[in-house]
Design a protein around this motif. Sequence first.
Motif, mmCIF file in Angstrom:
data_model
loop_
_atom_site.group_PDB
_atom_site.id
_atom_site.type_symbol
_atom_site.label_atom_id
_atom_site.label_comp_id
_atom_site.label_asym_id
_atom_site.label_seq_id
_atom_site.Cartn_x
_atom_site.Cartn_y
_atom_site.Cartn_z
ATOM 1 N N ARG A 46 -3.119 -1.576 -7.797
ATOM 2 C CA ARG A 46 -3.081 -1.874 -9.237
ATOM 3 C C ARG A 46 -3.027 -0.580 -10.059
ATOM 4 O O ARG A 46 -2.351 -0.512 -11.087
ATOM 5 C CB ARG A 46 -4.291 -2.718 -9.618
ATOM 6 N N ALA A 47 -3.724 0.460 -9.573
ATOM 7 C CA ALA A 47 -3.704 1.737 -10.297
ATOM 8 C C ALA A 47 -2.331 2.397 -10.187
ATOM 9 O O ALA A 47 -1.827 2.971 -11.157
ATOM 10 C CB ALA A 47 -4.794 2.659 -9.748
ATOM 11 N N GLN A 48 -1.722 2.311 -9.001
ATOM 12 C CA GLN A 48 -0.368 2.866 -8.844
ATOM 13 C C GLN A 48 0.615 2.116 -9.741
ATOM 14 O O GLN A 48 1.503 2.721 -10.359
ATOM 15 C CB GLN A 48 0.073 2.765 -7.380
ATOM 16 N N ARG A 50 0.827 -1.214 0.000
ATOM 17 C CA ARG A 50 0.000 0.000 0.000
ATOM 18 C C ARG A 50 0.858 1.259 0.000
ATOM 19 O O ARG A 50 0.558 2.233 -0.700
ATOM 20 C CB ARG A 50 -0.926 -0.018 1.221
ATOM 21 N N TYR A 51 1.927 1.248 0.767
ATOM 22 C CA TYR A 51 2.789 2.419 0.859
ATOM 23 C C TYR A 51 3.942 2.354 -0.140
ATOM 24 O O TYR A 51 4.456 3.385 -0.572
ATOM 25 C CB TYR A 51 3.332 2.535 2.286
ATOM 26 N N PRO A 101 3.550 -6.881 -4.625
ATOM 27 C CA PRO A 101 2.248 -7.378 -5.101
ATOM 28 C C PRO A 101 1.257 -6.257 -5.370
ATOM 29 O O PRO A 101 1.378 -5.160 -4.827
ATOM 30 C CB PRO A 101 1.766 -8.259 -3.934
ATOM 31 N N GLN A 102 0.283 -6.561 -6.222
ATOM 32 C CA GLN A 102 -0.794 -5.617 -6.554
ATOM 33 C C GLN A 102 -2.115 -6.248 -6.113
ATOM 34 O O GLN A 102 -2.806 -6.877 -6.895
ATOM 35 C CB GLN A 102 -0.817 -5.335 -8.054
ATOM 36 N N LEU A 103 -2.452 -6.059 -4.845
ATOM 37 C CA LEU A 103 -3.560 -6.798 -4.258
ATOM 38 C C LEU A 103 -4.910 -6.119 -4.413
ATOM 39 O O LEU A 103 -5.939 -6.782 -4.547
ATOM 40 C CB LEU A 103 -3.282 -7.040 -2.764
ATOM 41 N N TYR A 104 -4.918 -4.789 -4.391
ATOM 42 C CA TYR A 104 -6.189 -4.071 -4.311
ATOM 43 C C TYR A 104 -6.214 -2.957 -5.352
ATOM 44 O O TYR A 104 -5.195 -2.619 -5.958
ATOM 45 C CB TYR A 104 -6.398 -3.539 -2.890
#
Length: 1006
Positions: A847-849, A759-760, A840-843
Motif C-alpha cells: 500500500r505504501a509503494q 510484493r515485487y 493488488p495492495q494486500l499488505y
Amino acid sequence: MSYPHGMLDLMTAHVHSEVLVGREPDLAVLRDALKRTRSAEPSTVLVGGEAGVGKTRLIEEFVRNLPADQARVLTGQCLELGEEGLPFAPFAGALRDVLRAEGPEVFAGREREFARLLPELGPPPDVTDARRGLLLESVGELFARLSADQPVVLVLEDLHWADRSTRDLIGFLVRSARLPHLLLIATYRTDELHRGHPLRPFLAELDRVRGVQRHELDRLDRDGTAQMLAHLLGAEPEPPTVDAVNERAQGNPFFIEQFASTGDPRCGDIPTSLRDLLLSRVDLLPEPAQRVLRVAAVGGNQFGHELLSRVAGVDEASLESALRTIVAAQLIGFDPDGGYEFRHALVREAVHDDLLPGEHARLHARYAQAVESEPHLVAMGRAPAEIAHHWHAAHDHPRALVAAKRAADEAARRYAYGEQARLLDRVIELWEDVPQASELLGIDHLDLLEETALVAIDSGDHMRALSLTRAALCDLDAEAEPLRAARLLVRRAKLLRNAGKSDGRSETLEAHRLLSLAAPGADRVRLLADVAYVLAGIDAARAGVVAQEAMAEATRIGDMSTLVNAEITFARVCAGQMPPTEGLPTMRAAADRAREAGDLSALTRALVNISDAEFELGHYAESAEAAGEGVPHADRVGVGRTTGVFLLANHAEALMALGRWDEADARLAEAARLDPPGKLALPWLRLRAMLRLARGHEGASPLLARAVALLGRPFLHAEERFSLHELRILQAMAVGDTIAAVTAARAAVAEPGLAERPRYAWAMLTAAARAAILAGGPGGVAAGRAGIGAGRSSEAAAGADGPRGTAGGSRGVADGPRGLADVGVGDLWPALREAAAGVPQLYPAQRAQAATLEALLTGGEVCWAAAVEAWRRDGQRYELARALLSLAEARAADRAAAAAALGEAVAIAGALDARPLLEEAEVLARRLGVRATGMTPADGPEILTAREREVLRLVAQGQSNSRIAQSLYISPKTASVHVSRIIAKLEVANRVEAAAVAHRLGLLAD
C-alpha cells in the motif's frame, strides 16, 4: 619468520598496493599519539609485526596524510649490520635531513658533538663516557628546539637491527629527556625477536615508561585480503580467488602482493621468487634441523610432538635440539593445544614442495601408518581425513581409496559437506585405478555417483552435481529403479533451472510419472514434495495437486519427519496461491514439530518460508527473528551455502526495513563470502547493491552489474525478473543514463504476471516511475530521489562526480505527461497507470509503494502526505525518509512545514548513514531557504539575491545572456556570471532546469 632486508625490498619493488587496506584502527593509534604530543604529552609508539605485514606501509600512510604545517617528520633506518654495527645509524639518517634543510647552524655550536653522527661536520671528539653523555643531551636539546614551533614525528625503522648506541639514545629520549612535543615511532619485526635478542629486554624496559605504547600489527582478515586483491588486480576478485589467497597468504600483505603479481592469484605453485625468499631462512638452519623441518612439513601446518617423534626416526635428544633451533629461527611456534605450528603456512608449503619424490612418498606413508595405529596422535575426529591424505600423497591407491571413503563418511556425520565432496571426488578419481574398488568399498559405481552428486549439491558445487547426475542417469535403468530415477531427475531439474539451462519441466514430469510406479513410503512422499516444489515455478495448479498428494500420503504413513517435510513443502508451494496469513499457521506448526524432533534440516527450510511470509506481512521484527534462528542451523547441517544464504538474505532484508543497516550489511557480507552458485546469489546481490547505493558506496556498481547480468538468463521466476528489472533501472539511474533507465522502465512495465507477485511488482513499478520522471525534461530535475542513490539526468551527469542525485521529488500533474512527451517517454505514464491498476495492495508495504507511485505520477502535497503516512504504518525507515523529502519539496510554499518534514528525513538518513539522501536534503534546504535540525544551516534566509531573481525571471522567459544584459543594463559578461551563480546555487545542470526548479519552488513569486 623474517627475511633479509635487501631481499624483501627487492621483492616488493615491482608490485605494491597503493591503497592501505584494513588499517584504520592502527592509523587511529598513531593519530591519537600525535594528538597527545600536540597537548605537550611525550608519546612513543612501538609498532611491531612480522615481516611483510605492512609496518612501513602504515607509517607511510600516516605521514602522507599529515599536513606540512601540523608536524615535522624525520625518518631514520636501522642497518642490518649486527649488534656492533654503525652507531646511531637511524639518528644519523634523520639528522642529515635536518642538516640539508637548515645548515650547520641548527646544531647551535655543538657541531663537534654531532660529528659523531654526521662525519660531514668534521672530525668527532675522542670517545669518552662524558662525551657520550654530552652527545645524548645535545640530541635531546636539538629535538626540543625543532619541536618548539610544531611537533616533530621521529620515525625509526627496523629497531630489531638497532645497535646498542641507538637503543641507548632512544632510551634517553623516552625516559630522561621526555620531550613534550616529540612523537617517536619505532618499528620492529616480532619474528626476529628470538629469546636472546637484545631488543626484548629493551622493549620490556620501555613498556614501564609513561607515554610509551606497544602496538602490534595483525594480519589482514579475509575482507582485507579481498579489498587488497581488488586494488592490485584492478577488479573485484571472485570469492574462490579470495578464499585461495586468504588461505595461503594468511593475511600477510606482502604475500598477497606476490600472489597478485603472478596474474593468477590462485596458481597452484608458489611464485618462484617468493619460494626462494621463504626458503632463505630454512637454508640458514643446520642440516639436522632442516631434516626435522622437512618431516614436520609433511605433517601439516600443526603437528604434535609425539607424532613427529614417531615419524622422524631420531632419538628424543636430537629431536628436541633440532626443534629448539627451528623455534629460535621463528619458523615454527607453539600452538594452543601443546604441539607446534608453522609461523606461516607458505613456509610449510615451500619446504614440503622442496622434498625429493622418494622422500615425499616415504614420509607420507610413515605418517599414514603412525596415525592408523595411533589415531589419538592427531586432533579428535581428524584421523580419517589425515590417513586418507597421507596414503594419497604416498601414491598407495587401494589404501587411499578406502581411507578417502571412510573420511568422507566421517565428514558427513559432521555435516562437513565441502570436505565430504572433495573426498568423494577423490574416491571417483581412484576408482579406475583400483580394480577391486567395489569389493573394497561395498558399493557400486552408481551408488558412488549418486552420493557424490547429492553432496556436491549440499556443498554448493551445482555444476559438478549436474555432471554427476547426468552420468548416474546414463548408467541407470529407470523402469527397474523408478524411485532412484525419480530422485535423480528431480535433482537434475533443480540444477538445470538454477543454472538457467532449462525450466526442468520435462525432468519433473517424468519423475512424477516414475513415482506412480514406486511403492508407497516415506521416500516416495519426500520425492512427491520435491516434485511439487519444482513444479511451483512452472505450473502452480499442478504443483498444488502434487503437494496435497504428498500431504495425504504422509498422513497415512504417520511418520512425523515425513509429515513435517510435506507440510513445509505444501506451505511453500501454495505461498503464491494463498495469503501469508493463511499459510503461516501451517508453517509455524511444521517448524515447531521439526524443533521437537531435532530435525534441523526441515527446520531451516521452514524458517526460510516463515521469515519470507512475515516480511511480506510487514512483521519485520518477526521476520528477522525467524531468519536469525535459522542461520546457525543451516551451518550445522551443512547447507550454509544454499539454504543458509536465503536465511542470511532474509535476515538482512528485515534488518534493513528496521533501519539496522550495519547489522544487515554484516549479514550480507557473510552471504557474499559463501559465494552461492548461480541464481542463488541473487538475494544477497540485490540487497547489498541497494544498500550500497543508498549509502553512496563505491562498491555498488560491480554488484549491480553482476546482478543485472542474471537478467539475461532464461527460466527465471517472476519475482526474480521483477527484482532484476528494478536493479537494472537503479543501475542506469545511478550513472545518470536516462535512455537506459527509460528503456529498462519500459521493459519492466511490460512484464506479465504483475498481479501474481505484488510484493515485487510494486517496487519495480515505483522504480520505473522514477526513471520516467528522470527523463521528464524541465521537470525531470525532480529525479534526484528517482532511485536509491540515483544519479542526475543525462545532461547533468556529464559533470557528476559520483552517484549522488539532485534534489527533488514529484512534479505537478501539468508538468508530468507534457514534459515526458517532449522527450518521447509520455507513453510510460498510461502504461504505468494501467499496470498498477491490476496489482493488488494486500499488505502495508504494498500500500505504501502504491501511494508512492501515485504521488510520483500525480504529485502534490496531498499525495506525498498520504505516501508518508503509509510508510509510517509500514515502518520501513529509509522509504519514509525518501517520502518525507518529497513532501518537504511539495510544501515549498509553507517553509515551516517543509522544514519539519526535512528535519525528520535528515534525522532518519543520518541514523542510517544514507549519504546521498543527506546530500539531497542539503540541496533542497538551500533551495527552499530553510534550516532543518541536524544539518548545516543554509547560508541566509534566501537562496538567491534580488538581482539573481531578476535574472532568473528573464532566464525563465527564454532570454539569452545578451538580451538579459540589455534588459537589466548590465554587461553580457556580468549576465553570464549571474546565470552561472544561479545554476550553481540551485545545483542544476543548465538554464532550462534552473527555470523549472524556480517555477516549482515558487522562487519567482513576489
